[in-house]
Motif scaffolding. Structure first.
Motif, PDB file in Angstrom:
ATOM      1  N   LYS A 219       0.859  -1.195   0.000  1.00 36.27           N
ATOM      2  CA  LYS A 219       0.000   0.000   0.000  1.00 36.27           C
ATOM      3  C   LYS A 219       0.886   1.233   0.000  1.00 36.27           C
ATOM      4  CE  LYS A 219      -4.076  -2.021   2.161  1.00 36.27           C
ATOM      5  NZ  LYS A 219      -5.008  -1.982   3.314  1.00 36.27           N
ATOM      6  N   TYR A 221       0.022   4.184   0.655  1.00 37.68           N
ATOM      7  CA  TYR A 221      -0.567   5.254   1.469  1.00 37.68           C
ATOM      8  C   TYR A 221      -0.698   4.770   2.916  1.00 37.68           C
ATOM      9  CZ  TYR A 221      -4.488   2.238   0.211  1.00 37.68           C
ATOM     10  OH  TYR A 221      -5.290   1.139   0.002  1.00 37.68           O
ATOM     11  N   ALA A 225      -6.105   6.622   5.270  1.00 33.22           N
ATOM     12  CA  ALA A 225      -6.076   7.703   4.266  1.00 33.22           C
ATOM     13  C   ALA A 225      -7.440   7.817   3.581  1.00 33.22           C
ATOM     14  CB  ALA A 225      -4.991   7.429   3.235  1.00 33.22           C
ATOM     15  N   GLU A 229      -6.608  11.435  -0.408  1.00 35.78           N
ATOM     16  CA  GLU A 229      -5.218  11.246   0.018  1.00 35.78           C
ATOM     17  C   GLU A 229      -4.595  10.035  -0.673  1.00 35.78           C
ATOM     18  OE1 GLU A 229      -5.397  13.063   4.570  1.00 35.78           O
ATOM     19  OE2 GLU A 229      -5.969  10.968   4.192  1.00 35.78           O
ATOM     20  N   ILE A 230      -5.408   8.975  -0.854  1.00 33.64           N
ATOM     21  CA  ILE A 230      -4.911   7.777  -1.541  1.00 33.64           C
ATOM     22  C   ILE A 230      -4.468   8.138  -2.958  1.00 33.64           C
ATOM     23  CG2 ILE A 230      -5.610   5.561  -2.539  1.00 33.64           C
ATOM     24  CD1 ILE A 230      -7.337   5.142  -0.020  1.00 33.64           C
ATOM     25  N   THR A 231      -5.267   8.980  -3.617  1.00 37.38           N
ATOM     26  CA  THR A 231      -4.906   9.427  -4.969  1.00 37.38           C
ATOM     27  C   THR A 231      -3.592  10.187  -4.943  1.00 37.38           C
ATOM     28  OG1 THR A 231      -7.237   9.570  -5.600  1.00 37.38           O
ATOM     29  CG2 THR A 231      -5.666  10.810  -6.946  1.00 37.38           C
ATOM     30  N   GLN A 232      -3.448  11.095  -3.970  1.00 42.37           N
ATOM     31  CA  GLN A 232      -2.244  11.913  -3.877  1.00 42.37           C
ATOM     32  C   GLN A 232      -1.006  11.054  -3.593  1.00 42.37           C
ATOM     33  OE1 GLN A 232      -1.730  15.041  -4.665  1.00 42.37           O
ATOM     34  NE2 GLN A 232       0.441  14.759  -4.163  1.00 42.37           N
ATOM     35  N   TYR A 233      -1.142  10.109  -2.640  1.00 44.44           N
ATOM     36  CA  TYR A 233      -0.013   9.225  -2.299  1.00 44.44           C
ATOM     37  C   TYR A 233       0.352   8.296  -3.458  1.00 44.44           C
ATOM     38  CZ  TYR A 233      -0.101  10.562   2.653  1.00 44.44           C
ATOM     39  OH  TYR A 233      -0.012  11.248   3.845  1.00 44.44           O
ATOM     40  N   SER A 234      -0.604   8.023  -4.319  1.00 46.42           N
ATOM     41  CA  SER A 234      -0.335   7.157  -5.470  1.00 46.42           C
ATOM     42  C   SER A 234       0.367   7.921  -6.590  1.00 46.42           C
ATOM     43  CB  SER A 234      -1.642   6.560  -5.995  1.00 46.42           C
ATOM     44  OG  SER A 234      -2.263   5.784  -4.993  1.00 46.42           O
ATOM     45  N   TYR A 239       5.721   8.678   0.524  1.00 49.87           N
ATOM     46  CA  TYR A 239       5.361   7.959   1.753  1.00 49.87           C
ATOM     47  C   TYR A 239       5.880   6.516   1.694  1.00 49.87           C
ATOM     48  CZ  TYR A 239       2.666   5.213   5.080  1.00 49.87           C
ATOM     49  OH  TYR A 239       2.322   4.329   6.073  1.00 49.87           O
TER      50      TYR A 239
END
Length: 389
Positions: A219, A221, A225, A229-234, A239
């Protein structure tokens, strides 16, 4: 093995290596065995007894056994191991015909090693010199790889094998055992290849034979999240990269580059495909971590140097067959060059990235400025009332 490499070095270097270099004494290696050290390999002749004048430090010894000439010569899968050799060290190994492998237990016999040392002059004509012409290349491919990192990543067995030694995950010797696992019976005919594959037991590496690479987070993220936020971390893998650094290379972040080099050597020299897959995974993580590129200047300056040497050593058809598959390398590096030119990036890193980009564009004719979205599949809008099954 010929002595041509000793002609490629000046007399001072030759004398120093003769006095300070390590010696690998390899007894009983069958004629025809393909054996190499670092970036060079040979076919073993009848007089071969080892390698001399090896510069102290980390080296990769690799070999492939051959079958009996009466059966028609066939080269077996490659086996390799990292060795950290000290000045004037003598490392002794005997070939084990049953295992088709080198056995280094003789090196623990001090009396035997001392006997070899006393008779080294008599053994000298049977020892090939280290191929000094590849030394610069080898150092450039492993300058971040320490003995500690190599030992940590190498299998517990000490051997890196091109083909994994695998065993069934479950011992399903009886039909009843297979039924309990919802597997098809072995005595029924297969109607398709898929059904045939399903009948095969799931395999896993034999304990102690698996490479011990850092685990890339599944994962990207943190727990809890939000979808946004998941979109941003991807999109920015900082992270996930920081998590890997914290877990595996907390004290020395630059050891991550050593792991990248270890994976590359395992693939390019050791023929271990798993090494290539891990190299790809680490590279994607490093190149797509936008915030990390701003935080870790030294790590990314080092990454550019590592990639410069690695991409300079791969065979030309390598890119066509593997690296260019799914446009992996160009798209990954395109992201890196975009992030490295962004705000907040150290000036020296930005300039180095620009030079590296220009070098790759000239050498491989890769276009990093092309819009990758041009290659994306076209989404076709269907008129209302028309459905697709």
């Amino acid at each position: 093995m010929a002595d041509s490499s000793s002609m490629d070095m000046d007399q001072d270097v030759a004398r120093r290596l003769f006095e300070e270099g390590a010696t690998l004494v390899l007894m009983g290696v069958p004629q025809g065995t393909e054996l190499g050290i670092d970036c060079k390999s040979w076919q073993v002749g009848p007089r071969f007894r080892g390698v001399k004048m090896i510069p102290p430090g980390l080296h990769f010894l690799h070999y492939s056994s051959v079958n009996s000439p009466s059966c028609g010569t066939e080269i077996g899968p490659k086996t390799g191991l990292f060795l950290n050799l000290k000045p004037r060290q003598i490392l002794l190994a005997n070939w084990d015909n049953k295992e088709e492998d080198l056995n280094f237990t003789a090196s623990q016999n001090e009396e035997e090693v001392n006997r070899i040392r006393a008779n080294l002059q008599d053994l000298d004509p049977f020892l090939g010199p280290y191929p000094y012409e590849v030394m610069r290349k080898w150092v450039s491919l492993t300058d971040h790889l320490s003995e500690e990192v190599a030992t940590k990543l190498q299998p517990l067995s000490g051997r890196i094998c091109a083909f994994s030694d695998v065993i069934p995950e479950l011992q399903l010797t009886h039909t009843k055992d297979r039924e309990e696992q919802n597997l098809p019976r072995n005595d029924t005919a297969c109607q398709s290849m898929r059904e045939g594959l399903d009948k095969l037991p799931r395999m896993k590496p034999r304990e102690g034979t698996e490479l011990r690479f850092s685990v890339i987070p599944e994962k990207m993220y943190p727990p809890g999240a939000t979808p946004a936020e998941i979109t941003q971390y991807s999109l920015d893998l900082t992270y996930a990269m920081e998590t890997l650094l914290e877990t595996h290379h907390k004290l020395r972040p630059l050891d991550l580059l050593g792991e990248l080099q270890f994976a590359f050597v395992c693939f390019i020299i050791g023929n271990v495909y798993e090494g290539f897959e891990h190299w790809k995974g680490l590279l994607a993580l490093l190149c797509r971590a936008e915030e990390a590129i701003r935080r870790h200047k030294e790590l990314y300056l080092g990454l550019i140097a590592v990639l410069y040497h690695q991409l300079g050593e791969v065979p030309p058809d390598f890119f066509v067959d593997i690296v260019s598959q799914d446009n992996f390398l160009t798209s990954t590096l395109q992201d890196f060059f975009q992030f490295a030119s962004g705000p907040g990036v150290d000036g020296s890193l930005r300039k180095r990235a620009e030079k590296f980009k220009a070098h790759l564009t000239k050498k491989f004719r890769w276009d990093f400025d092309a819009d990758m979205e041009d290659c994306a599949p076209v989404v076709v809008e269907l008129p209302e009332g028309i459905a697709m099954d």
